[in-house]
Design an enzyme around this catalytic site. Sequence first.
Site, PDB file in Angstrom:
ATOM      1  N   ASN A   1      -2.929  -2.992  -7.619  1.00  0.00           N
ATOM      2  CA  ASN A   1      -3.836  -2.995  -7.218  1.00  0.00           C
ATOM      3  C   ASN A   1      -4.171  -1.649  -7.907  1.00  0.00           C
ATOM      4  O   ASN A   1      -3.885  -0.778  -7.702  1.00  0.00           O
ATOM      5  CB  ASN A   1      -3.988  -3.304  -5.853  1.00  0.00           C
ATOM      6  CG  ASN A   1      -5.026  -2.297  -4.693  1.00  0.00           C
ATOM      7  OD1 ASN A   1      -6.152  -2.205  -5.963  1.00  0.00           O
ATOM      8  ND2 ASN A   1      -5.070  -2.484  -3.731  1.00  0.00           N
ATOM      9  N   TRP A   2      -4.723  -2.160  -8.671  1.00  0.00           N
ATOM     10  CA  TRP A   2      -5.373  -0.678  -9.562  1.00  0.00           C
ATOM     11  C   TRP A   2      -6.649   0.481  -8.721  1.00  0.00           C
ATOM     12  O   TRP A   2      -6.430   1.540  -8.706  1.00  0.00           O
ATOM     13  CB  TRP A   2      -6.649  -1.102 -10.689  1.00  0.00           C
ATOM     14  CG  TRP A   2      -5.088  -1.789 -11.987  1.00  0.00           C
ATOM     15  CD1 TRP A   2      -3.453  -1.742 -12.003  1.00  0.00           C
ATOM     16  CD2 TRP A   2      -6.062  -1.769 -13.201  1.00  0.00           C
ATOM     17  NE1 TRP A   2      -3.867  -2.339 -12.923  1.00  0.00           N
ATOM     18  CE2 TRP A   2      -4.442  -2.371 -13.469  1.00  0.00           C
ATOM     19  CE3 TRP A   2      -6.688  -1.959 -14.753  1.00  0.00           C
ATOM     20  CZ2 TRP A   2      -4.840  -3.143 -15.310  1.00  0.00           C
ATOM     21  CZ3 TRP A   2      -6.813  -1.965 -15.272  1.00  0.00           C
ATOM     22  CH2 TRP A   2      -5.968  -2.272 -16.392  1.00  0.00           C
ATOM     23  N   LYS A   3      -6.704  -0.285  -7.639  1.00  0.00           N
ATOM     24  CA  LYS A   3      -7.672   0.912  -7.177  1.00  0.00           C
ATOM     25  C   LYS A   3      -9.058   0.943  -7.681  1.00  0.00           C
ATOM     26  O   LYS A   3      -9.233   0.378  -8.605  1.00  0.00           O
ATOM     27  CB  LYS A   3      -6.904   2.108  -5.068  1.00  0.00           C
ATOM     28  CG  LYS A   3      -5.718   0.742  -5.048  1.00  0.00           C
ATOM     29  CD  LYS A   3      -4.953   1.512  -4.318  1.00  0.00           C
ATOM     30  CE  LYS A   3      -4.400   0.904  -3.747  1.00  0.00           C
ATOM     31  NZ  LYS A   3      -3.878   2.052  -2.530  1.00  0.00           N
TER      32      LYS A   3
ATOM     33  N   HIS B   1      -7.262  -5.252   3.021  1.00  0.00           N
ATOM     34  CA  HIS B   1      -6.517  -3.285   1.792  1.00  0.00           C
ATOM     35  C   HIS B   1      -7.402  -3.142   2.779  1.00  0.00           C
ATOM     36  O   HIS B   1      -8.122  -3.041   3.847  1.00  0.00           O
ATOM     37  CB  HIS B   1      -7.224  -3.865   0.680  1.00  0.00           C
ATOM     38  CG  HIS B   1      -5.915  -2.472   0.159  1.00  0.00           C
ATOM     39  ND1 HIS B   1      -6.102  -1.414   0.642  1.00  0.00           N
ATOM     40  CD2 HIS B   1      -4.715  -2.746  -0.282  1.00  0.00           C
ATOM     41  CE1 HIS B   1      -5.088  -1.281  -0.006  1.00  0.00           C
ATOM     42  NE2 HIS B   1      -4.374  -1.726   0.086  1.00  0.00           N
TER      43      HIS B   1
ATOM     44  N   GLU C   1      -7.305  -0.302   2.952  1.00  0.00           N
ATOM     45  CA  GLU C   1      -8.506   0.969   2.536  1.00  0.00           C
ATOM     46  C   GLU C   1      -9.823  -0.069   2.858  1.00  0.00           C
ATOM     47  O   GLU C   1     -10.700   0.639   3.500  1.00  0.00           O
ATOM     48  CB  GLU C   1      -8.442   1.138   1.377  1.00  0.00           C
ATOM     49  CG  GLU C   1      -7.151   2.304   1.220  1.00  0.00           C
ATOM     50  CD  GLU C   1      -6.232   1.976   0.318  1.00  0.00           C
ATOM     51  OE1 GLU C   1      -6.820   1.593  -0.808  1.00  0.00           O
ATOM     52  OE2 GLU C   1      -5.575   2.672  -0.474  1.00  0.00           O
TER      53      GLU C   1
ATOM     54  N   GLU D   1       1.240  -5.272   4.323  1.00  0.00           N
ATOM     55  CA  GLU D   1       0.856  -3.643   4.298  1.00  0.00           C
ATOM     56  C   GLU D   1       1.264  -2.587   4.735  1.00  0.00           C
ATOM     57  O   GLU D   1       0.404  -2.619   5.502  1.00  0.00           O
ATOM     58  CB  GLU D   1      -0.023  -3.671   3.138  1.00  0.00           C
ATOM     59  CG  GLU D   1       0.190  -4.112   1.929  1.00  0.00           C
ATOM     60  CD  GLU D   1      -1.054  -4.060   0.788  1.00  0.00           C
ATOM     61  OE1 GLU D   1      -0.304  -3.063  -0.315  1.00  0.00           O
ATOM     62  OE2 GLU D   1      -1.595  -3.016   1.035  1.00  0.00           O
TER      63      GLU D   1
ATOM     64  N   GLY E   1       0.681   4.240  -0.290  1.00  0.00           N
ATOM     65  CA  GLY E   1       0.388   5.822  -0.959  1.00  0.00           C
ATOM     66  C   GLY E   1       1.215   6.607  -0.954  1.00  0.00           C
ATOM     67  O   GLY E   1       0.533   8.428  -0.774  1.00  0.00           O
TER      68      GLY E   1
ATOM     69  N   SER F   1       4.118   1.914  -1.352  1.00  0.00           N
ATOM     70  CA  SER F   1       5.436   2.936  -2.387  1.00  0.00           C
ATOM     71  C   SER F   1       5.833   1.709  -2.679  1.00  0.00           C
ATOM     72  O   SER F   1       7.431   2.315  -2.455  1.00  0.00           O
ATOM     73  CB  SER F   1       5.420   3.365  -0.980  1.00  0.00           C
ATOM     74  OG  SER F   1       5.140   4.530  -0.597  1.00  0.00           O
TER      75      SER F   1
ATOM     76  N   GLY G   1       0.745  -0.964  -5.826  1.00  0.00           N
ATOM     77  CA  GLY G   1      -0.763   0.288  -6.147  1.00  0.00           C
ATOM     78  C   GLY G   1      -0.215   1.820  -7.423  1.00  0.00           C
ATOM     79  O   GLY G   1      -0.670   1.222  -8.513  1.00  0.00           O
ATOM     80  N   GLY G   2       0.170   2.338  -6.512  1.00  0.00           N
ATOM     81  CA  GLY G   2       0.602   3.833  -7.609  1.00  0.00           C
ATOM     82  C   GLY G   2       1.615   3.101  -8.520  1.00  0.00           C
ATOM     83  O   GLY G   2       1.030   3.864 -10.064  1.00  0.00           O
TER      84      GLY G   2
HETATM   85  P1  PGA Z   1       0.634   1.244  -2.973  1.00  0.00           P
HETATM   86  O1  PGA Z   1      -0.799   0.993  -2.204  1.00  0.00           O
HETATM   87  O2  PGA Z   1       2.091   1.146  -3.677  1.00  0.00           O
HETATM   88  O3  PGA Z   1       0.390   3.026  -4.008  1.00  0.00           O
HETATM   89  O4  PGA Z   1       1.536   2.306  -1.846  1.00  0.00           O
HETATM   90  C1  PGA Z   1       0.060  -0.607  -2.061  1.00  0.00           C
HETATM   91  C2  PGA Z   1      -1.082  -0.833  -1.903  1.00  0.00           C
HETATM   92  O5  PGA Z   1      -2.718  -0.437  -1.869  1.00  0.00           O
HETATM   93  O6  PGA Z   1      -1.831  -2.252  -2.622  1.00  0.00           O
END
Ligand code: PGA
Length: 260
Positions: A9-11, A97, A99, A169, A175, A215, A236-237
């Site tokens: 997920n590149w966000k 998600h 977010e 998640e 994050g 993470s 994510g990251g």
């Molecule tokens: P993260 O994000 O790997 O940076 O913790 C995961 C996500 O939001 O899907």
Amino acid sequence: MRTRLIAGNWKMNKTASEAATFAAELSRHLSKAPTDIELVVAPPFTALESVRRVLGPASPIQLGAQNLFWETQGAYTGEISAPMLKDLGCRYVILGHSERRTLFGERGDGIRKKLQAAFTHGLRPILCIGESLAQREAGSTDEVLAQQIHESLSGFTAEPLESLTVAYEPIWAIGTGRSATTEQAVTAHQTIRAVLATTASPSIAERTRILYGGSVTTQNIAALLSSDQIDGALIGGACLDATSFATIVKLASTTRSIGV
Ligand code: PGA
């Protein structure tokens, strides 16, 4: 047997040009991608076309979107529909998600409509659910997960649910560098599977992939996937670095066949 899925997920990262350069790098790293895993990248809407062009039709890396709006077309300024995503070559879409839930006020009924739109237009949804730290500390994790599944999934027939993937998640792990332990993730995945068995059916629950997200890194992926309850990861990251993402893919493969 559930096929593992590793999704990035590149966000809100990378312009269309940056994404094209990055997709080329990713392609090089994953040119001999393992065949026992499904791979998905979810760039921002604005980069879907450039990533698709760079990857090409034969790529082992499939395209996903990070969201959609449930209507097909019309006066919905700023929104993107499922047919628009399909037309750009998307096969997957991330929905619900945390977010989106916390920053943009998404709730169960809206997420349900988005799932319906994904199913109707042949996009495979990755439904994200997870508890906050306060909810975990209050001992209500199971309850929160059950409620999130019920409000989004109850009432669907078995057929569309065949294409569903769930991503567990925990919000406190996203994050933060603080991943859930394998044991915490396994417990949550068992809860999710049990709730799916009653909300959908035991056979759907058995076949639905449940990913872990929060993470995930090259350091913890092997431990997380040591349990057969964890069917892959939503990253994510660590997916914003081609070497990290490719290393995670390699570690997630049971055949471990690629060089990174
Ligand atoms: P993260 O994000 O790997 O940076 O913790 C995961 C996500 O939001 O899907």
